[in-house]
Design a protein around this motif. Structure first.
Motif, PDB file in Angstrom:
ATOM      1  N   ALA A  54       0.825  -1.210   0.000  1.00 30.92           N
ATOM      2  CA  ALA A  54       0.000   0.000   0.000  1.00 30.92           C
ATOM      3  C   ALA A  54       0.859   1.260   0.000  1.00 30.92           C
ATOM      4  O   ALA A  54       0.612   2.200  -0.769  1.00 30.92           O
ATOM      5  CB  ALA A  54      -0.928  -0.009   1.213  1.00 30.92           C
ATOM      6  N   LEU A  55       1.881   1.290   0.838  1.00 30.69           N
ATOM      7  CA  LEU A  55       2.737   2.470   0.942  1.00 30.69           C
ATOM      8  C   LEU A  55       3.536   2.698  -0.334  1.00 30.69           C
ATOM      9  O   LEU A  55       3.782   3.837  -0.740  1.00 30.69           O
ATOM     10  CB  LEU A  55       3.677   2.321   2.141  1.00 30.69           C
ATOM     11  N   ALA A  56       3.922   1.604  -0.991  1.00 32.47           N
ATOM     12  CA  ALA A  56       4.666   1.729  -2.243  1.00 32.47           C
ATOM     13  C   ALA A  56       3.801   2.297  -3.354  1.00 32.47           C
ATOM     14  O   ALA A  56       4.308   2.900  -4.302  1.00 32.47           O
ATOM     15  CB  ALA A  56       5.218   0.367  -2.659  1.00 32.47           C
ATOM     16  N   LEU A  57       2.483   2.140  -3.236  1.00 30.26           N
ATOM     17  CA  LEU A  57       1.575   2.592  -4.288  1.00 30.26           C
ATOM     18  C   LEU A  57       1.047   4.005  -4.057  1.00 30.26           C
ATOM     19  O   LEU A  57       0.306   4.529  -4.893  1.00 30.26           O
ATOM     20  CB  LEU A  57       0.391   1.620  -4.405  1.00 30.26           C
ATOM     21  N   THR A  58       1.395   4.606  -2.913  1.00 30.98           N
ATOM     22  CA  THR A  58       0.970   5.991  -2.689  1.00 30.98           C
ATOM     23  C   THR A  58       1.594   6.886  -3.747  1.00 30.98           C
ATOM     24  O   THR A  58       2.731   6.680  -4.163  1.00 30.98           O
ATOM     25  CB  THR A  58       1.383   6.486  -1.295  1.00 30.98           C
ATOM     26  N   ASP A  59       0.836   7.867  -4.168  1.00 31.87           N
ATOM     27  CA  ASP A  59       1.285   8.709  -5.266  1.00 31.87           C
ATOM     28  C   ASP A  59       0.872  10.150  -5.011  1.00 31.87           C
ATOM     29  O   ASP A  59      -0.228  10.416  -4.509  1.00 31.87           O
ATOM     30  CB  ASP A  59       0.678   8.205  -6.587  1.00 31.87           C
ATOM     31  N   GLY A  60       1.758  11.072  -5.331  1.00 34.24           N
ATOM     32  CA  GLY A  60       1.427  12.493  -5.226  1.00 34.24           C
ATOM     33  C   GLY A  60       1.216  12.941  -3.793  1.00 34.24           C
ATOM     34  O   GLY A  60       1.902  12.520  -2.859  1.00 34.24           O
ATOM     35  N   LYS A  61       0.234  13.776  -3.616  1.00 38.62           N
ATOM     36  CA  LYS A  61      -0.116  14.338  -2.315  1.00 38.62           C
ATOM     37  C   LYS A  61      -1.004  13.348  -1.564  1.00 38.62           C
ATOM     38  O   LYS A  61      -2.060  12.940  -2.072  1.00 38.62           O
ATOM     39  CB  LYS A  61      -0.839  15.669  -2.523  1.00 38.62           C
ATOM     40  N   THR A 119      -3.812  10.670  -3.193  1.00 34.26           N
ATOM     41  CA  THR A 119      -4.006   9.368  -2.560  1.00 34.26           C
ATOM     42  C   THR A 119      -4.634   9.551  -1.193  1.00 34.26           C
ATOM     43  O   THR A 119      -4.146  10.345  -0.386  1.00 34.26           O
ATOM     44  CB  THR A 119      -2.669   8.611  -2.383  1.00 34.26           C
ATOM     45  N   LEU A 120      -5.712   8.823  -0.942  1.00 32.78           N
ATOM     46  CA  LEU A 120      -6.301   8.729   0.389  1.00 32.78           C
ATOM     47  C   LEU A 120      -5.965   7.349   0.916  1.00 32.78           C
ATOM     48  O   LEU A 120      -6.278   6.335   0.286  1.00 32.78           O
ATOM     49  CB  LEU A 120      -7.819   8.918   0.340  1.00 32.78           C
ATOM     50  N   LEU A 121      -5.321   7.296   2.073  1.00 30.78           N
ATOM     51  CA  LEU A 121      -4.810   6.054   2.619  1.00 30.78           C
ATOM     52  C   LEU A 121      -5.529   5.713   3.921  1.00 30.78           C
ATOM     53  O   LEU A 121      -5.557   6.513   4.851  1.00 30.78           O
ATOM     54  CB  LEU A 121      -3.306   6.216   2.867  1.00 30.78           C
ATOM     55  N   PHE A 122      -6.134   4.538   3.978  1.00 30.38           N
ATOM     56  CA  PHE A 122      -6.820   4.070   5.187  1.00 30.38           C
ATOM     57  C   PHE A 122      -6.231   2.704   5.546  1.00 30.38           C
ATOM     58  O   PHE A 122      -6.770   1.664   5.136  1.00 30.38           O
ATOM     59  CB  PHE A 122      -8.316   3.883   4.949  1.00 30.38           C
ATOM     60  N   LEU A 123      -5.139   2.668   6.291  1.00 31.69           N
ATOM     61  CA  LEU A 123      -4.531   1.383   6.623  1.00 31.69           C
ATOM     62  C   LEU A 123      -4.971   0.875   8.002  1.00 31.69           C
ATOM     63  O   LEU A 123      -5.595   1.593   8.767  1.00 31.69           O
ATOM     64  CB  LEU A 123      -3.008   1.489   6.552  1.00 31.69           C
ATOM     65  N   MET A 124      -4.641  -0.387   8.288  1.00 35.13           N
ATOM     66  CA  MET A 124      -5.082  -1.062   9.512  1.00 35.13           C
ATOM     67  C   MET A 124      -6.605  -1.041   9.596  1.00 35.13           C
ATOM     68  O   MET A 124      -7.186  -0.733  10.626  1.00 35.13           O
ATOM     69  CB  MET A 124      -4.425  -0.431  10.743  1.00 35.13           C
TER      70      MET A 124
END
Length: 233
Positions: A54-61, A119-124
């Motif tokens: 997931a972190l590797a696929l984050t892009d831009g802001k 990118t909106l990231l919602f992990l765990m």
């Protein structure tokens, strides 16, 4: 102690580098569980494969929603990513500032409208803050307003139908709508809902909301990583 039970447990761990009391998680499906506070302070070597992908696929802001103590934000900052932490716990936000997170917003995702991200990231299983199926539909629509053209929503979740394989009576609502309540040092936090969504249901809801769905990873425990992007008009 105020009602930021989660934040107080994080703060004690941060100052003393160990749990001084257990963070108990009451639930509606079985026995109480202990939430390991150290999981929110993991080092890079402790991230599971799903999170690395997931972190590797984050892009831009990037907006890290439900950032907790900021472990993912710290990793992304070190990689030179323009990342902002969004966290509803004011104490957790204070901890992140002390840990060196540069951009922190103490706000609920549903009320946040100020900026747009790539990118909106919602992990765990951060998408669980939707609480229920209706909340997920609302959240997906809200996320559209927070994304730049070509943006993406990345999160993980899991199918918890296994909870009801024994004698536990299945709920009248969707089986992934769980109710929790934190307890720390004999203080109870406010009860809250949390959503665990199976792949099939997620795909159906997301596609009906205009999202393109890509399942990026899944493991033997029915946990999966998904990327949502908006279909072109």
């Amino acid at each position: 102690m105020d009602n930021d039970i989660f934040g107080n447990a994080l703060l004690d761990y941060y100052h003393k580098k160990r749990s001084t009391a257990p963070l108990i998680l009451h639930n509606n499906y079985g026995e109480d569980e202990e939430m390991p506070v150290e999981i929110f302070f993991r080092e890079i070597d402790d991230f599971p494969e799903l999170e690395f992908i997931a972190l590797a696929l984050t892009d831009g802001k990037v907006l890290d929603v439900g950032a907790g103590a900021g472990s993912h934000c710290l990793y992304l900052q070190q990689k030179g990513v323009d990342v902002t932490a969004l966290e509803i716990s004011p104490i957790a936000c204070q901890i992140m500032a002390k840990r060196g997170i540069k951009k922190i917003i103490n706000q609920d995702i549903f009320s946040y409208k100020e900026e747009k991200f790539d990118t909106l990231l919602f992990l765990m299983n951060g998408i669980g803050l939707a609480e229920n199926i209706a909340g997920l539909k609302k959240l997906l629509n809200h996320c559209k307003k927070l994304l730049n053209t070509g943006g993406q929503l990345i999160f993980d979740s899991s199918d918890v139908s296994y909870l009801y394989e024994s004698d536990l009576e299945r709920p009248m609502v969707y089986h992934g709508e769980i109710h929790f309540q934190y307890e720390y040092k004999n203080q109870l936090g406010d009860p809250f809902g949390w959503l665990y969504i199976d792949q099939e249901t997620l795909i159906l809801i997301a596609q009906r909301s205009g999202w393109v769905v890509q399942i990026l990873y899944e493991d033997e425990n029915d946990q999966y990583l998904v990327r949502l992007s908006l279909s072109t008009p």
